[in-house]
Motif scaffolding. Structure first.
Motif, PDB file in Angstrom:
ATOM      1  N   LEU A 142       0.824  -1.208   0.000  1.00  0.00           N
ATOM      2  CA  LEU A 142       0.000   0.000   0.000  1.00  0.00           C
ATOM      3  C   LEU A 142       0.861   1.262   0.000  1.00  0.00           C
ATOM      4  N   ASP A 143       0.274   2.361  -0.464  1.00  0.00           N
ATOM      5  CA  ASP A 143       0.920   3.673  -0.441  1.00  0.00           C
ATOM      6  C   ASP A 143       0.294   4.451   0.726  1.00  0.00           C
ATOM      7  N   VAL A 144       0.965   4.446   1.875  1.00  0.00           N
ATOM      8  CA  VAL A 144       0.414   5.084   3.074  1.00  0.00           C
ATOM      9  C   VAL A 144       0.943   6.518   3.160  1.00  0.00           C
ATOM     10  N   ARG A 145       0.036   7.484   3.163  1.00  0.00           N
ATOM     11  CA  ARG A 145       0.416   8.898   3.144  1.00  0.00           C
ATOM     12  C   ARG A 145      -0.129   9.637   4.361  1.00  0.00           C
ATOM     13  N   ASP A 146       0.566  10.727   4.726  1.00  0.00           N
ATOM     14  CA  ASP A 146       0.181  11.528   5.881  1.00  0.00           C
ATOM     15  C   ASP A 146      -1.146  12.233   5.627  1.00  0.00           C
ATOM     16  N   LEU A 147      -1.953  12.327   6.676  1.00  0.00           N
ATOM     17  CA  LEU A 147      -3.273  12.973   6.582  1.00  0.00           C
ATOM     18  C   LEU A 147      -3.532  13.741   7.865  1.00  0.00           C
ATOM     19  N   ARG A 148      -3.612  15.070   7.774  1.00  0.00           N
ATOM     20  CA  ARG A 148      -3.837  15.905   8.942  1.00  0.00           C
ATOM     21  C   ARG A 148      -5.183  16.598   8.845  1.00  0.00           C
ATOM     22  N   GLY A 149      -5.559  17.259   9.951  1.00  0.00           N
ATOM     23  CA  GLY A 149      -6.817  17.991   9.981  1.00  0.00           C
ATOM     24  C   GLY A 149      -7.817  17.331  10.901  1.00  0.00           C
ATOM     25  N   ASN A 150      -8.899  18.034  11.188  1.00  0.00           N
ATOM     26  CA  ASN A 150      -9.932  17.420  12.024  1.00  0.00           C
ATOM     27  C   ASN A 150     -10.675  16.354  11.224  1.00  0.00           C
ATOM     28  N   VAL A 151     -11.582  15.669  11.876  1.00  0.00           N
ATOM     29  CA  VAL A 151     -12.259  14.530  11.234  1.00  0.00           C
ATOM     30  C   VAL A 151     -12.945  14.934   9.931  1.00  0.00           C
ATOM     31  N   GLY A 152     -13.649  16.063   9.949  1.00  0.00           N
ATOM     32  CA  GLY A 152     -14.352  16.523   8.750  1.00  0.00           C
ATOM     33  C   GLY A 152     -13.403  16.816   7.601  1.00  0.00           C
ATOM     34  N   THR A 153     -12.274  17.431   7.918  1.00  0.00           N
ATOM     35  CA  THR A 153     -11.264  17.742   6.899  1.00  0.00           C
ATOM     36  C   THR A 153     -10.708  16.470   6.283  1.00  0.00           C
ATOM     37  N   ARG A 154     -10.428  15.488   7.123  1.00  0.00           N
ATOM     38  CA  ARG A 154      -9.865  14.230   6.621  1.00  0.00           C
ATOM     39  C   ARG A 154     -10.864  13.492   5.729  1.00  0.00           C
ATOM     40  N   LEU A 155     -12.116  13.458   6.165  1.00  0.00           N
ATOM     41  CA  LEU A 155     -13.145  12.814   5.337  1.00  0.00           C
ATOM     42  C   LEU A 155     -13.299  13.547   4.009  1.00  0.00           C
ATOM     43  N   GLY A 156     -13.220  14.878   4.052  1.00  0.00           N
ATOM     44  CA  GLY A 156     -13.346  15.679   2.835  1.00  0.00           C
ATOM     45  C   GLY A 156     -12.243  15.378   1.835  1.00  0.00           C
ATOM     46  N   LYS A 157     -11.030  15.199   2.333  1.00  0.00           N
ATOM     47  CA  LYS A 157      -9.906  14.882   1.443  1.00  0.00           C
ATOM     48  C   LYS A 157     -10.097  13.524   0.782  1.00  0.00           C
ATOM     49  N   MET A 158     -10.633  12.564   1.534  1.00  0.00           N
ATOM     50  CA  MET A 158     -10.898  11.259   0.940  1.00  0.00           C
ATOM     51  C   MET A 158     -12.037  11.365  -0.082  1.00  0.00           C
ATOM     52  N   ASP A 159     -13.083  12.094   0.285  1.00  0.00           N
ATOM     53  CA  ASP A 159     -14.222  12.247  -0.620  1.00  0.00           C
ATOM     54  C   ASP A 159     -13.822  12.947  -1.917  1.00  0.00           C
ATOM     55  N   ALA A 160     -12.778  13.792  -1.831  1.00  0.00           N
ATOM     56  CA  ALA A 160     -12.303  14.509  -3.019  1.00  0.00           C
ATOM     57  C   ALA A 160     -11.408  13.633  -3.894  1.00  0.00           C
ATOM     58  N   GLY A 161     -11.151  12.415  -3.443  1.00  0.00           N
ATOM     59  CA  GLY A 161     -10.380  11.476  -4.245  1.00  0.00           C
ATOM     60  C   GLY A 161      -8.889  11.470  -3.978  1.00  0.00           C
TER      61      GLY A 161
END
Length: 313
Positions: A142-161
């Motif tokens: 897997l390609d594991v990458r850093d992800l910061r921000g509150n829960v909503g921000t993190r979900l938004g980044k995933m939802d944005a692809g």
């Protein structure tokens, strides 16, 4: 008894939930008590483009709330216990450990039902070195990458692809009523939780007996025992908040069973150990578990993490 209680809290939705939860629980017991919330943004909330370990670790979230208390603006602060350093500044103490919520990590994805079903090369997001190490140990493809921000921000980044899947604390999603985003809870066998994950603590001034009399009613003894054991292991390892250390204590009657883990950041080496005994010896057992991991070579792994760029400002 004092008439008002002031709570310092971060402004993030999850921190606000935690403060509101404590406020509501105390109001049930002390209906005449006036409780005020003092929301604030901390440096850790504002700097989102740098790995957390590089700007001081999760202690950043704690210090500014303590400064608010020192300024006389607040009586207590509510913390996620996994953010709380092993040593509190002089004059501060933990007055209550609340009943533990779900301690697990949650797999979140719009396209894949399980961690195992992720295709080779899929992009997985997490802010945690602990999760990264263990998940790479299971799936080095897997390609594991850093992800910061509150829960909503993190979900938004995933939802944005930006990510095929992300891993978050189960308790955080449940507290924000985002249960539907959890595809499945990752078992502790696959990813051992962080120290005291899912547990809230209340910090106060240790000489403030009036405040202690109020907050101690929320203390949950079994959760406190598990917290003591897990924090003792981490303390023996001299682990900070942002290190690839996992630990999970479980109670069965008077017995406590603790599992611990230290891993290389890339998951290439994973050290594990376990211990069990009487729960009254929780602290000593946690310390011994840390020593078991040190005997396997944990110090060299942790020294390398602290020397890495992730921990250099």
């Amino acid at each position: 008894m004092k008439k008002t209680l002031r709570i310092a809290t971060r402004k993030s939705p999850l921190a606000m939930w935690q403060a509101e939860f404590v406020k509501a629980e105390l109001e049930k017991i002390f209906p005449a008590l006036e409780i005020e919330l003092l929301p604030m943004s901390t440096k850790g909330d504002k700097i989102l483009d740098v790995p957390l370990a590089k700007i001081g670790g999760k202690g950043l979230f704690i210090k500014e709330l303590e400064d608010c208390m020192l300024a006389g603006e607040a009586d207590i602060a509510i913390h996620s216990m996994k953010d709380v350093p092993m040593e509190l500044p002089e004059g501060f103490a933990l007055g209550a450990i609340l009943e533990r919520h779900a301690p697990t990590d949650a797999f979140v994805s719009n396209n894949y039902a399980t961690f195992d079903s992720l295709p080779k090369g899929a992009i997985l997001g997490t802010s945690s070195l602990r999760r990264k190490a263990q998940l790479l140990a299971a799936r080095p493809d897997l390609d594991v990458r850093d992800l910061r921000g509150n829960v909503g921000t993190r979900l938004g980044k995933m939802d944005a692809g930006e990510y095929d899947a992300i891993v978050l604390a189960t308790s955080g999603l449940q507290r924000l009523e985002l249960d539907e985003r959890i595809r499945h809870e990752i078992s502790p066998e696959l990813c051992l939780p962080a120290v005291t994950q899912g547990t809230l603590g209340i910090e106060y001034f240790e000489n403030d007996q009036e405040t202690l009399e109020i907050i101690k009613v929320l203390n949950h003894r079994d959760s406190e025992i598990r917290s003591i054991a897990e924090r003792a292991m981490n303390h023996r390892l001299e682990g900070g908040c942002q290190v690839p250390i996992g630990v999970f204590a479980e109670l069965d009657g008077d017995k406590i069973f603790i599992r611990g883990l230290v891993a290389e950041l890339d998951g290439s080496v994973v050290l594990t150990a376990s211990i069990e005994g009487d729960k009254k010896d929780a602290k000593a057992l946690g310390t011994t578990l840390g020593e078991k991991l040190l005997a396997q070579g944990a110090k060299a792994i942790l020294d390398e993490v602290y020397a890495s760029d992730l921990h250099k400002g």
